[in-house]
Scaffold this motif. Structure first.
Motif, PDB file in Angstrom:
ATOM      1  N   LYS A 219       0.945  -1.111   0.166  1.00 40.73           N
ATOM      2  CA  LYS A 219      -0.374  -0.080   0.019  1.00 40.73           C
ATOM      3  C   LYS A 219       0.810   1.198   0.257  1.00 40.73           C
ATOM      4  CE  LYS A 219      -0.649  -0.450   5.186  1.00 40.73           C
ATOM      5  NZ  LYS A 219      -1.261  -1.104   6.441  1.00 40.73           N
TER       6      LYS A 219
ATOM      7  N   TYR B 258       5.089   1.798   0.572  1.00 39.66           N
ATOM      8  CA  TYR B 258       5.828   2.733   1.670  1.00 39.66           C
ATOM      9  C   TYR B 258       6.432   3.273   1.005  1.00 39.66           C
ATOM     10  CZ  TYR B 258       4.121  -1.002   4.987  1.00 39.66           C
ATOM     11  OH  TYR B 258       2.337  -2.068   5.685  1.00 39.66           O
TER      12      TYR B 258
ATOM     13  N   HIS C 197      -5.577  -7.762  13.432  1.00 37.76           N
ATOM     14  CA  HIS C 197      -4.641  -6.649  13.817  1.00 37.76           C
ATOM     15  C   HIS C 197      -4.327  -6.483  14.961  1.00 37.76           C
ATOM     16  CE1 HIS C 197      -1.084  -4.644  10.983  1.00 37.76           C
ATOM     17  NE2 HIS C 197      -2.053  -3.268  11.735  1.00 37.76           N
TER      18      HIS C 197
ATOM     19  N   SER D 299       4.385  -7.300   9.921  1.00 36.75           N
ATOM     20  CA  SER D 299       5.503  -8.016  10.241  1.00 36.75           C
ATOM     21  C   SER D 299       6.605  -8.209  11.418  1.00 36.75           C
ATOM     22  CB  SER D 299       6.550  -6.295   9.515  1.00 36.75           C
ATOM     23  OG  SER D 299       6.042  -5.937   8.252  1.00 36.75           O
TER      24      SER D 299
ATOM     25  N   ARG E 286       1.325 -10.594   6.937  1.00 35.90           N
ATOM     26  CA  ARG E 286       1.334  -9.301   6.149  1.00 35.90           C
ATOM     27  C   ARG E 286       2.267  -8.736   6.880  1.00 35.90           C
ATOM     28  NH1 ARG E 286      -3.915  -9.410   8.985  1.00 35.90           N
ATOM     29  NH2 ARG E 286      -2.710  -7.931  10.105  1.00 35.90           N
TER      30      ARG E 286
ATOM     31  N   GLY F 142       4.820  -5.548   4.910  1.00 30.40           N
ATOM     32  CA  GLY F 142       5.022  -4.349   5.482  1.00 30.40           C
ATOM     33  C   GLY F 142       6.590  -3.632   5.355  1.00 30.40           C
ATOM     34  N   ALA F 143       6.464  -3.327   7.020  1.00 30.93           N
ATOM     35  CA  ALA F 143       7.474  -2.074   7.158  1.00 30.93           C
ATOM     36  C   ALA F 143       8.501  -3.199   6.935  1.00 30.93           C
ATOM     37  CB  ALA F 143       6.759  -2.065   8.311  1.00 30.93           C
TER      38      ALA F 143
HETATM   39  C1  LIG Z   1      -0.813  -2.513   6.779  1.00 33.28           C
HETATM   40  C2  LIG Z   1      -0.944  -3.309   7.272  1.00 33.28           C
HETATM   41  C3  LIG Z   1      -0.701  -4.596   7.670  1.00 33.28           C
HETATM   42  C4  LIG Z   1       1.279  -4.065   7.258  1.00 33.28           C
HETATM   43  O1  LIG Z   1       1.896  -3.808   8.779  1.00 33.28           O
HETATM   44  P1  LIG Z   1       3.608  -3.661   8.303  1.00 33.28           P
HETATM   45  O2  LIG Z   1       3.949  -3.163  10.386  1.00 33.28           O
HETATM   46  O3  LIG Z   1       3.894  -2.297   7.900  1.00 33.28           O
HETATM   47  O4  LIG Z   1       3.939  -5.342   8.113  1.00 33.28           O
HETATM   48  C5  LIG Z   1      -1.188  -4.852   8.137  1.00 33.28           C
HETATM   49  N1  LIG Z   1      -2.199  -5.677   8.009  1.00 33.28           N
HETATM   50  C6  LIG Z   1      -2.741  -4.508   7.548  1.00 33.28           C
HETATM   51  C7  LIG Z   1      -4.038  -4.808   8.770  1.00 33.28           C
HETATM   52  C8  LIG Z   1      -2.202  -3.052   7.403  1.00 33.28           C
HETATM   53  O5  LIG Z   1      -3.170  -2.437   7.729  1.00 33.28           O
END
Ligand SMILES: *Cc1c(COP(=O)(O)O)cnc(C)c1O
Length: 390
Positions: free
Chosen positions: A36, A40, A164, A205, A220, A222-223
């Motif tokens: 997303k 980043y 989350h 992450s 999931r 990202g970071a």
């Molecule tokens: C952005 C997001 C992630 C990714 O999180 P990171 O800490 O960047 O790995 C995972 N799950 C949800 C629901 C998110 O919105």
């Protein structure tokens, strides 16, 4: 590249980070790359390419238009939208085979006006549970039971069931344990409903790396893919930042003692001082909150002085420097380094706020240690990408 301010992004770093995360988890755990906010700030399509090379199985973005960009580039993998779409957008999502996050039975009944039971195409759903973050999701058994009724329809596939964490990056794990226990309870609701639910997942992450036992069917990421991990915690795998940011001096001058500099006369020379002007400003995401931070020039740290302008900022130089001299705002010169973590700490936020703030006006150049260093303006990535993921 027409401008003297650019970001350099290492695709090999993104790939290595993802490979190290992959290796730290059991093989059965699927890897969802979260790209997303333009990956980043690192570039969405390029991030997908690197993540796929490292074995990512799934993609996720926040919004519908972000997903459509990936589909337009020819990416065929499953894409989860982390934020619910409007009911009337369901046909668009279906057409592009996007996987939707659903948080209420009300959404389902409204959606039915646009996708009647008998209509063609199966909708892929991930149900979002709120276990304590308080953002989006189902909170009670009653809400779940109501939604589960809707999910029994022939044209619905429950591909996922997720939550989350709010405090994955905090040293104190108490609240995370509460959320995990709540999710375990909710998973029982899922099982008891008799629905086929393909993937249970809860870890982003930090949770995935810190608590591998919570990886479940999918994580999931990202970071961490971009090398970000909470500063105060010891990272269990090797992660390195993938982006550095550079510019060049466009003017150098000597300011006499007592002269003012920048808007609102916010800075006044205490002595005769050498000042350099750097073509980056708050319109590029270099917010006025960055006042008080340093940049690197010729391997030395020098301070930003005066108010940061929309398109430029000024730095105090230890002496005369040639116009055109390289200035590094994020990254290393010699043994000096300016890190995302340091900038994030200065603005009271996280590294990903710094990286996602880097504006579209900053050109991104990509390189890959194993491939030739490649300029963005050659635009070879989207074509290659199609081949990589079909
Ligand atoms: C952005 C997001 C992630 C990714 O999180 P990171 O800490 O960047 O790995 C995972 N799950 C949800 C629901 C998110 O919105």
């Amino acid at each position: 590249m027409l401008r003297d301010t650019w970001a350099e992004i290492s695709l090999s770093r993104i790939r290595e980070n993802m490979l190290n995360i992959r290796k730290s988890l059991p093989n059965t755990v699927k890897l969802m790359a979260v790209v997303k906010a333009n990956g980043y700030g690192h570039g969405d399509l390029e991030s997908v390419k690197a993540a796929v090379q490292a074995g990512a199985d799934y993609l996720a973005v926040a919004y519908l238009d972000e997903a459509l960009r990936l589909r337009d580039a020819g990416i065929k993998m499953p894409i989860l939208l982390l934020t619910p779409i409007r009911p009337e957008q369901v046909q668009l999502a279906l057409k592009h085979r996007l996987t939707l996050t659903v948080t209420s039975a009300k959404w389902f009944s409204e959606m039915r006006a646009y996708k009647p039971y008998a209509s063609a195409g199966k909708l892929q759903i991930h149900v979002k549970m709120d276990t304590g973050l308080g953002r989006i999701g189902i909170r009670t058994k009653e809400e779940w039971d109501e939604l589960a009724m809707c999910l029994r329809a022939e044209d619905i596939e429950v591909d996922g069931f997720y939550t989350h964490f709010a405090t994955a990056g905090q040293a104190d794990t108490g609240f995370l344990e509460q959320q995990a226990a709540r999710f375990a309870q909710m998973k029982e609701w899922g099982r008891a409903s008799g629905l086929t639910i393909r993937h249970y997942h809860c870890a982003g992450s930090t949770a995935a790396l810190r608590f591998p036992h919570l990886a479940m069917d999918m994580v999931r990421i990202g970071a961490a893919m971009y090398g970000f991990y909470p500063e105060k915690l010891a990272c269990p795998v090797k992660l390195e930042p993938a982006l550095s940011l550079h510019s060049r001096l466009i003017q150098v001058k000597k300011l006499a003692k007592g002269e003012y500099l920048g808007y609102d006369n916010a800075y006044r020379a205490e002595e005769d001082e050498w000042i350099g002007t750097v073509p980056i400003g708050y319109a590029d995401g270099w917010s006025q909150r960055m006042q008080g931070t340093d940049v690197l020039i010729k391997g030395q740290r020098v301070p930003i002085v005066g108010k940061i302008c929309m398109d430029q900022l000024m730095i105090k130089l230890p002496g005369p420097h040639a116009e055109g001299t390289l200035v590094t705002l994020i990254g290393a010169q010699g043994d000096q380094r300016i890190t995302f973590a340091e900038l994030a700490a200065h603005i009271g936020s996280v590294s990903q706020e710094v990286s996602t703030s880097l504006g579209a006006r900053i050109a991104r150049t990509y390189f890959d240690m194993e491939e030739e260093r490649t300029a963005w303006d050659k635009q070879i990535w989207p074509k290659e990408l199609n081949q990589a993921v079909i």
